[in-house]
Design a protein around this motif. Structure first.
Motif, short mmCIF file in Angstrom:
data_model
loop_
_atom_site.label_atom_id
_atom_site.label_comp_id
_atom_site.label_asym_id
_atom_site.label_seq_id
_atom_site.Cartn_x
_atom_site.Cartn_y
_atom_site.Cartn_z
N THR A 180 7.56 0.18 4.63
CA THR A 180 6.65 -0.50 3.70
C THR A 180 5.44 -0.99 4.46
OG1 THR A 180 8.61 -1.36 2.58
CG2 THR A 180 6.50 -2.28 1.92
N VAL A 181 4.27 -0.69 3.91
CA VAL A 181 3.02 -1.17 4.50
C VAL A 181 2.34 -2.02 3.44
CG1 VAL A 181 0.78 -0.52 5.44
CG2 VAL A 181 2.78 0.89 5.93
N ALA A 211 0.84 -1.19 0.00
CA ALA A 211 0.00 0.00 0.00
C ALA A 211 0.88 1.24 0.00
CB ALA A 211 -0.91 -0.01 1.21
N VAL A 212 1.95 1.17 0.77
CA VAL A 212 2.86 2.31 0.88
C VAL A 212 4.28 1.78 0.82
CG1 VAL A 212 3.68 4.17 2.39
CG2 VAL A 212 1.26 3.59 2.36
N ALA A 213 5.12 2.37 0.01
CA ALA A 213 6.52 1.99 -0.03
C ALA A 213 7.35 3.27 -0.02
CB ALA A 213 6.81 1.15 -1.27
N ILE A 214 8.09 3.47 1.04
CA ILE A 214 8.89 4.70 1.19
C ILE A 214 10.36 4.33 1.28
CG2 ILE A 214 9.30 6.74 2.60
CD1 ILE A 214 6.53 6.41 3.75
N THR A 215 11.19 5.03 0.52
CA THR A 215 12.63 4.83 0.64
C THR A 215 13.33 6.17 0.78
OG1 THR A 215 12.66 4.72 -1.76
CG2 THR A 215 12.87 2.65 -0.59
N PRO A 226 -9.08 -2.08 3.91
CA PRO A 226 -8.08 -1.15 3.41
C PRO A 226 -6.78 -1.35 4.19
CG PRO A 226 -9.47 -0.04 4.98
CD PRO A 226 -9.98 -1.44 4.89
N ALA A 227 -5.69 -0.83 3.67
CA ALA A 227 -4.48 -0.78 4.48
C ALA A 227 -4.67 0.36 5.46
CB ALA A 227 -3.27 -0.53 3.59
N LEU A 228 -4.16 0.19 6.67
CA LEU A 228 -4.31 1.22 7.69
C LEU A 228 -2.96 1.68 8.16
CD1 LEU A 228 -7.00 -0.18 10.19
CD2 LEU A 228 -7.34 1.57 8.47
N LEU A 229 -2.80 2.97 8.26
CA LEU A 229 -1.59 3.51 8.88
C LEU A 229 -2.08 4.31 10.09
CD1 LEU A 229 1.42 3.61 8.65
CD2 LEU A 229 1.25 5.46 7.02
N PHE A 230 -1.78 3.79 11.26
CA PHE A 230 -2.39 4.31 12.49
C PHE A 230 -1.31 4.97 13.34
CE2 PHE A 230 -5.47 4.57 15.74
CZ PHE A 230 -4.98 4.07 16.93
N TRP A 264 9.56 17.66 0.63
CA TRP A 264 10.26 16.41 0.90
C TRP A 264 11.01 15.91 -0.32
CZ3 TRP A 264 8.65 12.25 -2.10
CH2 TRP A 264 7.38 12.35 -2.68
N ARG A 265 11.95 14.94 -0.08
CA ARG A 265 12.70 14.29 -1.16
C ARG A 265 12.76 12.81 -0.83
NH1 ARG A 265 16.96 18.06 -0.07
NH2 ARG A 265 18.33 16.56 0.94
N GLY A 266 12.83 12.02 -1.86
CA GLY A 266 12.97 10.59 -1.62
C GLY A 266 12.02 9.82 -2.50
N GLY A 267 11.88 8.54 -2.22
CA GLY A 267 11.01 7.72 -3.05
C GLY A 267 9.75 7.35 -2.29
N ILE A 268 8.62 7.71 -2.84
CA ILE A 268 7.35 7.31 -2.22
C ILE A 268 6.47 6.70 -3.30
CG2 ILE A 268 5.26 8.03 -1.04
CD1 ILE A 268 6.67 10.20 0.30
N SER A 269 5.94 5.54 -2.99
CA SER A 269 5.00 4.91 -3.90
C SER A 269 3.75 4.55 -3.11
CB SER A 269 5.65 3.67 -4.51
OG SER A 269 4.68 2.70 -4.78
N ILE A 270 2.61 5.01 -3.60
CA ILE A 270 1.35 4.76 -2.90
C ILE A 270 0.47 3.90 -3.79
CG2 ILE A 270 -0.72 5.82 -1.95
CD1 ILE A 270 0.91 8.20 -1.21
N LEU A 271 0.09 2.77 -3.27
CA LEU A 271 -0.76 1.83 -4.02
C LEU A 271 -0.18 1.56 -5.40
CD1 LEU A 271 -4.15 3.37 -2.92
CD2 LEU A 271 -3.24 1.17 -2.19
#
Lengths: 283, 248, 280
Positions: free
Chosen positions: B37-38, B13-17, B202-206, B68-75
């Motif tokens: 990573t979620v 659901a979420v991939a951040i680097t 859904p994926a949850l980020l709490f 911000w800077r970096g790698g973010i991928s959502i869904l």
């Protein structure tokens, strides 16, 4: 308890004046506080804070209070004049409120505030005596009476330190009863236990009575002797703190068991039956 | 990890680097070198003291904080600071805010707060959807004609959740949704979140500073402090009480 | 503050009697303006040099002016240009100021700095002096006078709106709306503007009193409505020539100006107390 309780309240009612006449917000509350730690718990709207304010003589003017009995150390407080309250508060009854940094005077140093508290109730005390008492009370609350601490202003103190200073100001004159209104709500979780531990120790050591207002049942179980549970302006149960886990009243049981934890993972938590609540907001 | 191809269900659901987030005017970055990573359908907790950057991370993910800077991928879709989340991903990512007193427009009736997003996104049968949403969150229809200040904190939060759900999000971000609520109301909201998981998965980020709430709700969690993730926690770790060393 | 407005208890709130009083007075004056042609006892423009400068009497309740015209009739007729003037200034200045301020506050960055600069420049000019310059340039008259006051009056609203819009832009409910796809004009008009308006309302009511005085000032200087139109400021100017012996010629329009200003002031103060009782 065969000795006179420190605080004795019978049938306390707090009412607000509305267009439809007087509306009771708190009804028929009765309790005693001796040299013990009593906790008044409830959720928002339960009336616990108002009850605490009434007992401190600090109800807003728009609210009126009535009681069959309201006495401190045998002395009837129902018709006490403002001057009477002023001599009582800070000397016999101490108050610790929620956000210490707001309760402390922003332009006075720690030393000056404690000094002022001493002066108000002990006029004409020599300076050396005052400094000694200040240093002693600071050590009692776990603060080193260094120049840095003595000269600090409220905004320079961390939340935990500010609460300790507040306690020092309140305890320096050796009061008999301490009323603490959610003293740790504004603090980080880690500090809460520390501050309550401090309050609890001080209260025991000085053989004071403690009226702790809180919404956190877990906290109260650890730091209280007796618990009074309030809901919608009424006292629904009074029990020993150690019996909280085995409470009989459905409200208390639900309040105790509705806390989430690792053990309740992926299960439904017990919730309150709100069908009997008045939906005055929606009406 | 960053695929950029929207076809097929995303593995995460979420991939951040290597995320670095700044606050204009502040000397230090709010978040520094964060990887996360979620998984799809997973409930992931973010635990940390106030100021550690966890709320900022959520705002970065929904596009509210562009520095911000970096790698973010959502869904499965890569995003950059400049991408306004375009229609598809926007609908799929929704957030519930902390303050139930602040996340509903004070001058709009609840009906409008629930209806307007549906109309904007061209969703038909708004009345039907709204009524179903209210049923899902356990609110009476009378609520529609009220203003937010006429509802209690718990009711407002339910409306906020209903509003988020009306978009049928695949990723739901929850920024301390129960911190401002009484413990019994919190229990109701947590139960609601559980049923949302069961119905829509859904994926949850709490995000929370309440260890017990995270242990109750989440499959995995991360400890954040000072803008970094200090430790990743698996379910077994969450079963343990919070050790002193981990306490913020 | 916003919630307070919606509470049904506002009628018991301090300030409501003031606001109501002011509103009633303004309503009465508006009614007079609407009914003017039918309620004037005399023709406001009819001169009768044989009846010049008569003191108040049963026939001429407020006496006559230097050209024998009935002052009461001129006052009544004069409500029209006065109110028209005020309305014109408001219609021109407020929407422009509100738009500039809201965009500046919401968008921020370079746009905000630019618009702020513009606002500050215009605000630096003394209003009446600039108004005089404009009417000097464009020629006197009701529309030109109103235009010149509007051109110098909008910055106050821009500033107010900018401050409010900045606050509102940071709120969670705006963030939530953006997440749901609401943006652009729809967001500004439907979500940001309603939250910023209450303060503008109060400021406006207060300003109206000032506008009336400014209009009277322009009229006094001969830069307002052209004679023989009975504008109150011009009437005060005429009356000032004979103020020591025939005081009523200047005092009557002066009192009317005072009354209308007072009405707007009452409304403004009352509104402010109703909306925001903590400032009372």
């Amino acid at each position: 308890m065969h000795e006179t309780p420190l605080l004795s309240v019978r049938d306390l009612t707090i009412a607000a004046r509305t267009m439809r006449g007087d509306e009771a917000i708190v009804r028929g509350v009765s309790f005693d506080v001796g040299a013990e730690r009593v906790a008044l718990v409830g959720e928002s709207g339960s009336g616990k804070s108002l009850t605490a304010r009434a007992v401190m003589g600090l109800l807003p003017r728009t609210l009126s209070m009535q009681a069959e009995r309201f006495a401190f150390d045998g002395r009837d407080l129902r018709a006490l004049a403002p001057e009477g309250w002023r001599s009582l508060r800070g000397r016999q009854i101490a108050l610790v409120m929620q956000d210490p940094r707001q309760a402390l005077n922003p332009v006075m140093t720690v030393e000056a505030q404690i000094g002022e508290a001493i002066d108000i109730h002990h006029r004409g005390l020599p300076r050396t005596e005052r400094s000694e008492r200040t240093a002693a009370i600071l050590r009692d609350v776990g603060l080193e009476p260094s120049a840095r601490v003595l000269r600090a202003l409220a905004h320079q103190l961390s939340g935990g330190m500010a609460q300790r200073v507040m306690l020092a100001v309140m305890l320096v004159n050796g009061p008999r009863l301490l009323i603490a209104d959610e003293p740790t709500s504004a603090l980080d979780h880690a500090l809460r236990d520390q501050v309550l531990e401090l309050i609890s120790t001080q209260v025991e050591r000085r053989r004071m009575g403690l009226l702790l207002i809180s919404h956190d049942l877990q906290q109260v179980q650890r730091f209280g002797d007796r618990v009074l549970v309030m809901r919608s302006g009424q006292l629904v149960e009074s029990l020993a703190a150690r019996d909280l886990a085995n409470a009989t009243h459905p409200y208390t049981r639900t309040l105790w068991s509705c806390r989430p934890s690792a053990q309740t993972y992926r299960t439904r938590l017990p919730v309150l039956d709100r069908s009997s609540d008045t939906w005055s907001e929606i009406a | 990890m960053i695929t950029g191809t929207p076809a097929g269900p995303p593995a995460s659901a979420v991939a951040i680097t290597g995320l670095r987030v700044e606050q204009p005017g502040a000397p230090h970055p709010v978040i520094d070198r964060l990887d996360l990573t979620v998984g799809a359908g997973e409930a992931f907790g973010l635990f940390g003291p106030s100021g550690c950057g966890k709320s900022t991370l959520l705002r970065v993910l929904v596009g509210l904080h562009p520095y911000w800077r970096g790698g973010i991928s959502i869904l499965g879709e890569a995003v950059t600071p400049r991408t306004p989340l375009h229609a598809g991903v926007r609908r799929d990512v929704q957030m519930v805010f902390q303050d139930p007193y602040g996340s509903l427009h004070p001058l709009h009736r609840i009906r409008r707060s629930l209806q307007e997003p549906l109309q904007i996104n061209g969703i038909e049968d708004t009345d039907g959807r709204i009524h179903r949403a209210l049923e899902e969150v356990g609110l009476p229809r009378a609520v529609l004609e009220r203003y937010p200040h006429q509802l209690s904190g718990g009711q407002r939060q339910r409306v906020a959740i209903a509003r988020a759900l009306s978009m049928r999000p695949r990723l739901l971000l929850l920024d301390e949704p129960t911190s401002a609520l009484d413990v019994s109301v919190q229990a109701e909201i947590l139960n609601l979140i559980l049923s949302v998981r069961e119905t829509y998965a859904p994926a949850l980020l709490f995000v929370s500073h309440d260890w017990d709430a995270i242990a109750h709700l989440c499959d995995r969690a991360a400890l954040m402090a000072g803008g970094r993730i200090h430790r990743l926690l698996q379910r077994a770790d969450l079963e343990q009480p919070l050790p002193e060393t981990l306490a913020p | 503050m916003i919630a307070a407005t919606l509470s049904a208890r506002r009628f018991r709130r301090p300030g409501f009697p003031q606001a109501a009083g002011g509103a009633v007075l303004i309503a009465a004056i508006v009614a007079i303006a609407v009914l003017a042609p039918w309620i004037v006892p005399f023709d406001p423009l009819a001169q009768d040099l044989g009846q010049r400068l008569l003191p108040p009497s049963a026939q001429h309740w407020l006496g006559t002016d230097g050209l024998g015209r009935d002052i009461l009739s001129r006052l009544i007729q004069g409500t029209r240009p006065t109110l028209e003037f005020v309305a014109l200034v408001v219609v021109l200045a407020v929407p422009f100021g509100v738009a500039v301020g809201m965009i500046a506050g919401y968008v921020g960055g370079r746009v905000e700095r630019c618009l702020n600069g513009l606002t500050d420049i215009v605000m630096a000019f003394p209003q009446l002096v600039l108004a005089m310059a404009f009417t000097g340039l464009l020629g006197p008259g009701l529309i030109n006078g109103a235009l010149s006051l509007a051109l110098t009056g909008w910055p106050a609203y821009a500033r107010l709106m900018r401050a409010q819009a900045r606050l509102v832009a940071r709120s969670d409910y705006i963030a939530a709306a953006r997440l749901q796809g609401i943006h652009g004009l729809r967001l500004l008009w439907g979500h940001v503007l309603p939250c910023c308006l209450p303060s503008v309302q109060v400021r406006l009511a207060l300003d109206l009193a000032g506008v009336i005085l400014a209009a009277a000032g322009l009229g006094f200087l001969g830069l307002g409505v052209r004679p023989p139109m009975p504008e109150w400021g011009a009437m005060v100017a005429d009356g000032s020539k004979v103020i020591f012996d025939q005081w009523w010629v200047a005092a009557s329009p002066g009192a009317a100006i005072l009354l209308l200003s007072l009405a707007f002031n009452l409304l403004a103060e009352g509104l402010r107390d109703v909306e925001d009782p903590f400032h009372a």
